[in-house]
Design an enzyme around this catalytic site. Sequence first.
Site, mmCIF file in Angstrom:
data_model
loop_
_atom_site.group_PDB
_atom_site.id
_atom_site.type_symbol
_atom_site.label_atom_id
_atom_site.label_comp_id
_atom_site.label_asym_id
_atom_site.label_seq_id
_atom_site.Cartn_x
_atom_site.Cartn_y
_atom_site.Cartn_z
ATOM 1 N N LYS A 1 0.807 -1.227 0.000
ATOM 2 C CA LYS A 1 0.000 0.000 0.000
ATOM 3 C C LYS A 1 0.843 1.282 0.000
ATOM 4 C CE LYS A 1 -4.189 -1.871 2.121
ATOM 5 N NZ LYS A 1 -5.230 -1.667 3.140
ATOM 6 N N ARG B 1 -0.511 0.309 22.207
ATOM 7 C CA ARG B 1 0.548 -0.258 23.053
ATOM 8 C C ARG B 1 1.749 0.683 23.073
ATOM 9 N NH1 ARG B 1 2.283 -6.038 20.892
ATOM 10 N NH2 ARG B 1 3.023 -4.676 19.246
HETATM 11 P P1 ATR Z 1 -1.619 -2.436 10.260
HETATM 12 O O1 ATR Z 1 -1.127 -1.789 9.024
HETATM 13 O O2 ATR Z 1 -2.398 -3.703 10.035
HETATM 14 O O3 ATR Z 1 -2.303 -1.496 11.185
HETATM 15 P P2 ATR Z 1 0.820 -2.221 11.760
HETATM 16 O O4 ATR Z 1 1.108 -0.903 11.166
HETATM 17 O O5 ATR Z 1 1.919 -3.203 11.956
HETATM 18 O O6 ATR Z 1 -0.288 -3.005 10.958
HETATM 19 O O7 ATR Z 1 0.096 -1.948 13.162
HETATM 20 C C1 ATR Z 1 -0.298 -2.988 13.983
HETATM 21 C C2 ATR Z 1 -1.058 -2.381 15.155
HETATM 22 O O8 ATR Z 1 -1.450 -3.438 16.015
HETATM 23 C C3 ATR Z 1 -0.212 -1.441 15.995
HETATM 24 O O9 ATR Z 1 -1.045 -0.461 16.571
HETATM 25 C C4 ATR Z 1 0.330 -2.398 17.069
HETATM 26 O O10 ATR Z 1 0.723 -1.761 18.255
HETATM 27 P P3 ATR Z 1 2.215 -1.137 18.370
HETATM 28 O O11 ATR Z 1 2.195 0.123 17.568
HETATM 29 O O12 ATR Z 1 2.401 -0.892 19.815
HETATM 30 O O13 ATR Z 1 3.136 -2.174 17.819
HETATM 31 C C5 ATR Z 1 -0.900 -3.225 17.302
HETATM 32 N N1 ATR Z 1 -0.621 -4.528 17.919
HETATM 33 C C6 ATR Z 1 -0.065 -5.596 17.341
HETATM 34 N N2 ATR Z 1 -0.017 -6.633 18.199
HETATM 35 C C7 ATR Z 1 -0.562 -6.193 19.362
HETATM 36 C C8 ATR Z 1 -0.814 -6.781 20.638
HETATM 37 N N3 ATR Z 1 -0.483 -8.054 20.917
HETATM 38 N N4 ATR Z 1 -1.412 -6.030 21.590
HETATM 39 C C9 ATR Z 1 -1.740 -4.738 21.321
HETATM 40 N N5 ATR Z 1 -1.531 -4.133 20.149
HETATM 41 C C10 ATR Z 1 -0.955 -4.851 19.173
#
Ligand code: ATR
Length: 272
Positions: A65, A151
Amino acid sequence: MDLYAVFGNPISQSKSPFIHTLFARQTQQQLSYTAIEPAEDGFADALAKFWQEGGKGCNVTAPFKEQAFQAAQQHTERALLAGAVNTLKLTDDGIILGDNTDGAGLVADLIANFGELKDLRVLLLGAGGAARGVVRPLLDEQISELVIVNRTVAKAEALAERFSEFGKVSSSSFEDLSGQFDIIINSTSAGLKGQLPPLKAELIQATTRCYDMTYSADVTAFNAWAVEQGAAKVVDGLGMLVGQAAESFTVWRGIRPGFRQVLRELRRNLSR
Ligand code: ATR
């Protein structure tokens, strides 16, 4: 016949060819829609080939994207704000236009399931790419407030800051979060790893509606948890997928397909 496609890696799981083929039939448009899986470093070449072969437009999904954003020669405002493109269109002037229909797809499905969003207090879990694309469309519905919780708090803060001119939006850590929310939207990728976002159970109240942007044949992990905590209603992201597709189709063809029937068929296929 006009050519359309979806680019992603992996792509075999994509529902987009199915959805767009049904849209085309429903609106009596002559088009073909295929799935293309470039190598991780092969997006630009695959896209160039697609235009050479007469492609009129495409959807782009993970992990391309941001590259699609770079490939676009012009961007819609919503694509600029999302910083990512899920829809490319070759315009009549031969310009490659980049758009992002994810937020519109989410809002359409939220309204279809929960009614008007005006004056509702909404909590968004996560601050990654999926979250960024939906903040402006949510604020445009005149919700009373959007709280973004993540997080990594700094990412939630940056997102809230970026969109502060468009409505009331703030950020929080999971620990500090309190209050009442009408709608809680999960945009985190926690579920994909078999995890749950660390949301306090007390935030799910008897009137809280929850929306998980991911989907699965069974109830998603987040929605199952929310039901256990007593949520009023839970909905998964299959309708968002169909909604963003309907919006892309409208961008390309100038005609808006209905998405209820397509969503029903897709749901039936999922649970087979
Ligand atoms: P996407 O494009 O699908 O949003 P990304 O940019 O990798 O993927 O973002 C993943 C999101 O899921 C982020 O907000 C991540 O939190 P962090 O920014 O702290 O990494 C969140 N996320 C992923 N695994 C998580 C978990 N186990 N608990 C809470 N938040 C999680």
